[in-house]
Enzyme design. Structure first.
Site, PDB file in Angstrom:
ATOM      1  N   ARG A 177      21.867 -60.142  60.475  1.00  0.00           N
ATOM      2  CA  ARG A 177      20.940 -60.651  59.471  1.00  0.00           C
ATOM      3  C   ARG A 177      20.459 -62.028  59.881  1.00  0.00           C
ATOM      4  NH1 ARG A 177      25.373 -61.788  54.687  1.00  0.00           N
ATOM      5  NH2 ARG A 177      26.361 -63.595  55.640  1.00  0.00           N
ATOM      6  N   THR A 179      20.154 -65.671  60.796  1.00  0.00           N
ATOM      7  CA  THR A 179      21.151 -66.659  61.205  1.00  0.00           C
ATOM      8  C   THR A 179      20.551 -68.040  61.369  1.00  0.00           C
ATOM      9  OG1 THR A 179      20.742 -66.291  63.552  1.00  0.00           O
ATOM     10  CG2 THR A 179      22.474 -64.956  62.540  1.00  0.00           C
ATOM     11  N   TRP A 190      13.580 -63.677  74.610  1.00  0.00           N
ATOM     12  CA  TRP A 190      12.648 -62.560  74.405  1.00  0.00           C
ATOM     13  C   TRP A 190      11.628 -62.483  75.535  1.00  0.00           C
ATOM     14  CZ3 TRP A 190      14.229 -58.765  71.900  1.00  0.00           C
ATOM     15  CH2 TRP A 190      14.886 -58.879  70.679  1.00  0.00           C
ATOM     16  N   SER A 249      10.377 -53.463  72.629  1.00  0.00           N
ATOM     17  CA  SER A 249       9.624 -53.918  71.465  1.00  0.00           C
ATOM     18  C   SER A 249      10.196 -53.305  70.182  1.00  0.00           C
ATOM     19  CB  SER A 249       8.150 -53.557  71.632  1.00  0.00           C
ATOM     20  OG  SER A 249       7.425 -53.902  70.500  1.00  0.00           O
ATOM     21  N   HIS A 252      13.315 -55.156  69.332  1.00  0.00           N
ATOM     22  CA  HIS A 252      12.915 -56.455  68.779  1.00  0.00           C
ATOM     23  C   HIS A 252      12.467 -56.290  67.316  1.00  0.00           C
ATOM     24  CE1 HIS A 252      10.451 -60.379  69.801  1.00  0.00           C
ATOM     25  NE2 HIS A 252      11.139 -60.501  68.689  1.00  0.00           N
ATOM     26  N   ARG A 281       6.128 -60.236  60.639  1.00  0.00           N
ATOM     27  CA  ARG A 281       6.746 -59.841  61.903  1.00  0.00           C
ATOM     28  C   ARG A 281       6.554 -58.363  62.238  1.00  0.00           C
ATOM     29  NH1 ARG A 281      12.117 -63.254  63.025  1.00  0.00           N
ATOM     30  NH2 ARG A 281      11.719 -65.045  61.700  1.00  0.00           N
ATOM     31  N   CYS A 389      23.440 -67.675  70.204  1.00  0.00           N
ATOM     32  CA  CYS A 389      23.994 -67.535  68.851  1.00  0.00           C
ATOM     33  C   CYS A 389      24.939 -66.352  68.918  1.00  0.00           C
ATOM     34  CB  CYS A 389      22.834 -67.316  67.872  1.00  0.00           C
ATOM     35  SG  CYS A 389      23.041 -66.159  66.513  1.00  0.00           S
ATOM     36  N   CYS A 392      24.082 -63.082  67.104  1.00  0.00           N
ATOM     37  CA  CYS A 392      22.908 -62.433  67.691  1.00  0.00           C
ATOM     38  C   CYS A 392      23.275 -61.809  69.038  1.00  0.00           C
ATOM     39  CB  CYS A 392      21.784 -63.437  67.904  1.00  0.00           C
ATOM     40  SG  CYS A 392      21.454 -64.471  66.471  1.00  0.00           S
TER      41      CYS A 392
HETATM   42  C1  LIG Z   1      18.857 -60.561  71.439  1.00  0.00           C
HETATM   43  C2  LIG Z   1      18.479 -61.388  70.245  1.00  0.00           C
HETATM   44  C3  LIG Z   1      19.103 -61.142  69.025  1.00  0.00           C
HETATM   45  C4  LIG Z   1      18.765 -61.887  67.903  1.00  0.00           C
HETATM   46  N1  LIG Z   1      19.424 -61.636  66.732  1.00  0.00           N
HETATM   47  C5  LIG Z   1      19.137 -62.402  65.652  1.00  0.00           C
HETATM   48  C6  LIG Z   1      19.835 -62.201  64.410  1.00  0.00           C
HETATM   49  O1  LIG Z   1      20.723 -61.360  64.293  1.00  0.00           O
HETATM   50  N2  LIG Z   1      19.512 -63.008  63.358  1.00  0.00           N
HETATM   51  C7  LIG Z   1      18.539 -63.976  63.462  1.00  0.00           C
HETATM   52  O2  LIG Z   1      18.281 -64.657  62.474  1.00  0.00           O
HETATM   53  N3  LIG Z   1      17.881 -64.171  64.607  1.00  0.00           N
HETATM   54  C8  LIG Z   1      18.156 -63.420  65.703  1.00  0.00           C
HETATM   55  N4  LIG Z   1      17.476 -63.656  66.862  1.00  0.00           N
HETATM   56  C9  LIG Z   1      16.334 -64.570  66.854  1.00  0.00           C
HETATM   57  C10 LIG Z   1      15.081 -63.828  66.339  1.00  0.00           C
HETATM   58  O3  LIG Z   1      14.902 -62.621  67.056  1.00  0.00           O
HETATM   59  C11 LIG Z   1      13.799 -64.628  66.520  1.00  0.00           C
HETATM   60  O4  LIG Z   1      13.683 -65.057  67.852  1.00  0.00           O
HETATM   61  C12 LIG Z   1      13.711 -65.819  65.589  1.00  0.00           C
HETATM   62  O5  LIG Z   1      13.905 -65.404  64.261  1.00  0.00           O
HETATM   63  C13 LIG Z   1      12.337 -66.518  65.723  1.00  0.00           C
HETATM   64  O6  LIG Z   1      11.326 -65.601  65.345  1.00  0.00           O
HETATM   65  P1  LIG Z   1       9.807 -65.766  65.645  1.00  0.00           P
HETATM   66  O7  LIG Z   1       9.064 -65.413  64.415  1.00  0.00           O
HETATM   67  O8  LIG Z   1       9.545 -67.090  66.250  1.00  0.00           O
HETATM   68  O9  LIG Z   1       9.410 -64.641  66.708  1.00  0.00           O
HETATM   69  P2  LIG Z   1      10.339 -63.876  67.743  1.00  0.00           P
HETATM   70  O10 LIG Z   1      10.959 -62.704  67.075  1.00  0.00           O
HETATM   71  O11 LIG Z   1      11.217 -64.834  68.448  1.00  0.00           O
HETATM   72  O12 LIG Z   1       9.256 -63.300  68.761  1.00  0.00           O
HETATM   73  C14 LIG Z   1       8.670 -64.119  69.788  1.00  0.00           C
HETATM   74  C15 LIG Z   1       7.276 -63.576  70.115  1.00  0.00           C
HETATM   75  O13 LIG Z   1       7.387 -62.242  70.622  1.00  0.00           O
HETATM   76  C16 LIG Z   1       6.341 -61.430  70.125  1.00  0.00           C
HETATM   77  N5  LIG Z   1       6.932 -60.343  69.360  1.00  0.00           N
HETATM   78  C17 LIG Z   1       7.606 -60.410  68.186  1.00  0.00           C
HETATM   79  N6  LIG Z   1       8.058 -59.204  67.830  1.00  0.00           N
HETATM   80  C18 LIG Z   1       7.643 -58.351  68.782  1.00  0.00           C
HETATM   81  C19 LIG Z   1       7.791 -56.964  68.980  1.00  0.00           C
HETATM   82  N7  LIG Z   1       8.492 -56.218  68.118  1.00  0.00           N
HETATM   83  N8  LIG Z   1       7.235 -56.420  70.054  1.00  0.00           N
HETATM   84  C20 LIG Z   1       6.551 -57.170  70.933  1.00  0.00           C
HETATM   85  N9  LIG Z   1       6.386 -58.478  70.825  1.00  0.00           N
HETATM   86  C21 LIG Z   1       6.926 -59.065  69.753  1.00  0.00           C
HETATM   87  C22 LIG Z   1       5.476 -62.313  69.275  1.00  0.00           C
HETATM   88  O14 LIG Z   1       4.420 -62.772  70.093  1.00  0.00           O
HETATM   89  C23 LIG Z   1       6.406 -63.430  68.886  1.00  0.00           C
HETATM   90  O15 LIG Z   1       5.728 -64.620  68.622  1.00  0.00           O
HETATM   91  C24 LIG Z   1      17.798 -62.916  68.007  1.00  0.00           C
HETATM   92  C25 LIG Z   1      17.174 -63.160  69.221  1.00  0.00           C
HETATM   93  C26 LIG Z   1      17.503 -62.424  70.339  1.00  0.00           C
HETATM   94  C27 LIG Z   1      16.850 -62.737  71.660  1.00  0.00           C
END
Ligand SMILES: Cc1cc2nc3c(=O)[nH]c(=O)nc-3n(C[C@H](O)[C@H](O)[C@H](O)COP(=O)(O)OP(=O)(O)OC[C@H]3O[C@@H](n4cnc5c(N)ncnc54)[C@H](O)[C@@H]3O)c2cc1C
Ligand SMILES: *[C@@H]1O[C@H](CO)[C@@H](O)[C@H](O)[C@H]1NC(C)=O
Ligand SMILES: *[C@@H]1O[C@H](CO)[C@@H](O)[C@H](O)[C@H]1NC(C)=O
Length: 522
Positions: A177, A179, A190, A249, A252, A281, A389, A392
């Site tokens: 969830r 974090t 990513w 994707s 993600h 998202r 983290c 994560c």
């Molecule tokens: C392996 C991993 C596990 C994680 N687990 C958690 C967790 O359990 N809890 C938590 O709070 N956070 C977690 N995080 C962090 C979370 O995924 C995000 O990075 C963070 O919340 C910031 O989100 P953001 O809106 O900046 O975009 P992010 O999700 O970081 O995405 C970065 C960029 O990628 C692109 N993008 C986004 N989604 C997609 C998609 N589905 N397909 C293609 N491109 C896409 C967009 O251009 C986006 O701006 C995790 C990160 C990683 C790498």
């Protein structure tokens, strides 16, 4: 090679010329008027477990329709939810503290939510402890490519722990969830997953690749650009590369969905669903939702294929007996419950797990491509050591291991290998646990969409306009980032192959084609 440098100079120049234009074009159209509504106002199909035997379906390379998955998901989810709470499936052993092999990672997340509590070894049934498992499950040394703390075999799509280090966790106690982990560290992880050697380019890549199957959910930018690309033929290799992209994707998107489902409410300090988060998202990019379905079907297909093996597996936590004799000894309550839920999941998997793995890795270069695919995926599993983290990283590891296990089942095992009588040690316990827990993650994400649909229904017109408006603002921010990604790609490709360069040029050329008519209009 001076010619390459000239090409680069053109590319960078072209970028500067088009850059501004590209940004306004993209920001106007990335979120089209109706797509958020389409995702959130869709009426789910219920209670018709059908999967027509068509050879094509809206989910590319799967033979199944969204509706089919949708119609069974409630049942699938309720069975999985109980299954992952059984002793066999809830304990996972994992080494969370290996160093990031690719860069110096120092952005560690200090939030309380990022931490996890581990379980003392004495709580783990003896036969599932590392000491017992490593003596029976580790392959012979000469089959292993060994690195510090982990290894892989030729058939593996991920690195597996060699069980020399690590902790035990109870997965039910560390829910995936919100974090608070975000910012440059998370983005870097990513980005490097998407850009693994230019194999899966990022969302830009798909913009140029026309999907051959019609999609029932409206697409985003992909659709807009696709209109200009009709008539282009999909290269033979593209299918596999797109599959790679979709898997990533989709994972993600599923992680994002979980974050939004249990998001921190800043006012109350409590966790709860956050509709804005989901709209921004996922719902504003319907293809991301498609890929959650795609992954679900892929995992179900793998689970169905390995069904006989899973049914013969020893889930009993007490005695040590060989998996094939235990039918004769009385079963414990836990074991009966596990087998019962598992059998329900298998029945569903057989009905809807219609991913068509036969269409992949077929052409001339099939073996080379498969080898590449594996290497990329293995690298993804190592990149997980760079996630700053703990919680994560844990779920990242569970899910990459689960998906890698599914890929191994689909692409490395023939009917003979899958026979539980001939091959009793086909998968390690950690792979079985990861596979089922990953399926549970995806099924839970699909279930969460229903929750967000309910919330959307209760939102008035003005508030829903506001939700969309906020999502649009986020996209504009991303487009700016996308531009710097291209620079990053340019730099990393430059160091690598020429074919990668020509791919980028192609992407660029196509983008240019779409953008230039607009420029003349203005
Ligand atoms: C392996 C991993 C596990 C994680 N687990 C958690 C967790 O359990 N809890 C938590 O709070 N956070 C977690 N995080 C962090 C979370 O995924 C995000 O990075 C963070 O919340 C910031 O989100 P953001 O809106 O900046 O975009 P992010 O999700 O970081 O995405 C970065 C960029 O990628 C692109 N993008 C986004 N989604 C997609 C998609 N589905 N397909 C293609 N491109 C896409 C967009 O251009 C986006 O701006 C995790 C990160 C990683 C790498
Ligand atoms: C946070 O909780 C408050 C009080 O229950 C509620 O009014 C508000 O809408 C919540 N915020 C979000 C973003 O859900
Ligand atoms: C995996 O990562 C390593 C280290 O960066 C790199 O040397 C290798 O080329 C990568 N392999 C693939 C297929 O991406």
């Amino acid at each position: 090679m001076p010619r390459i440098d000239i090409l680069w100079a053109y590319l960078v120049l072209a970028f500067c010329v088009f850059g501004v234009q590209a940004s306004s074009f993209l920001s106007d159209t990335l979120i089209r008027k109706d797509q958020v509504q389409n995702v959130l106002e869709h009426q789910p199909v219920r209670g018709q477990p059908f999967c027509q035997d068509t050879t094509t379906g809206p989910i590319e390379t799967t033979m199944c329709h969204y509706e089919t998955v949708e119609s069974v998901n409630e049942e699938l989810y309720s069975n999985l939810k109980e299954l992952v709470q059984t002793p066999f499936f809830k304990y996972f052993q994992v080494d969370l503290y290996r160093e990031c092999p690719f860069w110096h990672e120092n952005g560690f997340c200090m939030n309380r939510e990022c931490g996890i509590t581990t379980v003392d070894e004495s709580e783990i049934p003896e036969k599932w402890r590392a000491a017992s498992l490593s003596s029976i499950e580790l392959p012979p040394l000469d089959e292993r490519i060994q690195l510090p703390g982990c290894y892989y075999r030729d058939s593996d799509y991920c690195f597996l722990d060699d069980m020399t280090e690590g902790d035990y966790v109870d997965l039910t106690q560390v829910p995936e969830r919100y974090t608070g982990y975000s910012g440059p560290s998370a983005h870097r992880v990513w980005r490097s997953i998407y850009e693994e050697n230019c194999f899966g380019l990022s969302e830009l890549n798909l913009m140029t690749g026309r999907s051959s199957a019609p999609v029932s959910l409206p697409d985003t930018l992909t659709d807009v650009l696709r209109e200009d690309l009709n008539g282009e033929d999909d290269g033979g290799e593209c299918l596999e590369k797109r599959v790679y992209y979709k898997i990533i994707s989709g994972m993600h998107a599923s992680i994002s969905t979980h974050i939004c489902l249990e998001y921190l409410n800043q006012t109350t300090g409590e966790m709860g669903p956050n509709l804005q988060c989901f709209v921004t998202r996922v719902a504003s990019h319907p293809e991301r939702l498609q890929y959650i379905y795609f992954n679900t079907v892929l995992l179900l297909r793998a689970v169905a294929r390995i069904g006989p093996y899973l049914s013969a597996y020893d889930y009993c936590s007490t005695e040590t007996i060989s998996p094939l004799d235990h039918k004769h000894s009385p079963r414990s309550e836990d074991e009966i419950r596990t087998l019962n839920k598992l059998s329900n999941v298998l029945t569903i998997a057989e009905h809807v797990g219609k991913f068509d793995e036969r269409v992949l890795f077929r052409g001339e270069n099939a073996n080379i491509l498969k080898q590449e695919f594996k290497e990329h995926f293995r690298n993804v599993s190592r990149i997980m050591d760079c996630v700053g983290c703990d919680k994560c990283r844990l779920w990242g590891k569970v899910q990459t291991t689960g998906l890698a296990t599914a890929l191994k089942i689909l692409f490395e095992m023939d009917e003979n290998a899958l026979d539980p009588h001939k091959n009793t040690n086909l998968l390690q316990r950690s792979e079985v646990v990861a596979l089922i827990n990953t399926l549970h993650r995806f099924s839970e994400s699909l279930q969460a969409v229903e929750r967000f649909r309910e919330m959307w229904k209760e939102t008035d017109d003005q508030d829903s306009q506001q939700l969309i408006h906020e999502a649009e603002k986020a996209v504009v921010g991303n487009v700016n980032r996308l531009q710097s990604h291209i620079y990053g790609l340019v730099a990393s490709c430059k160091r690598r192959t020429l074919s990668c360069l020509s791919l980028l040029l192609e992407v660029w050329g196509r983008l240019g084609e779409v953008i230039s008519p607009l420029r003349t209009e203005l």
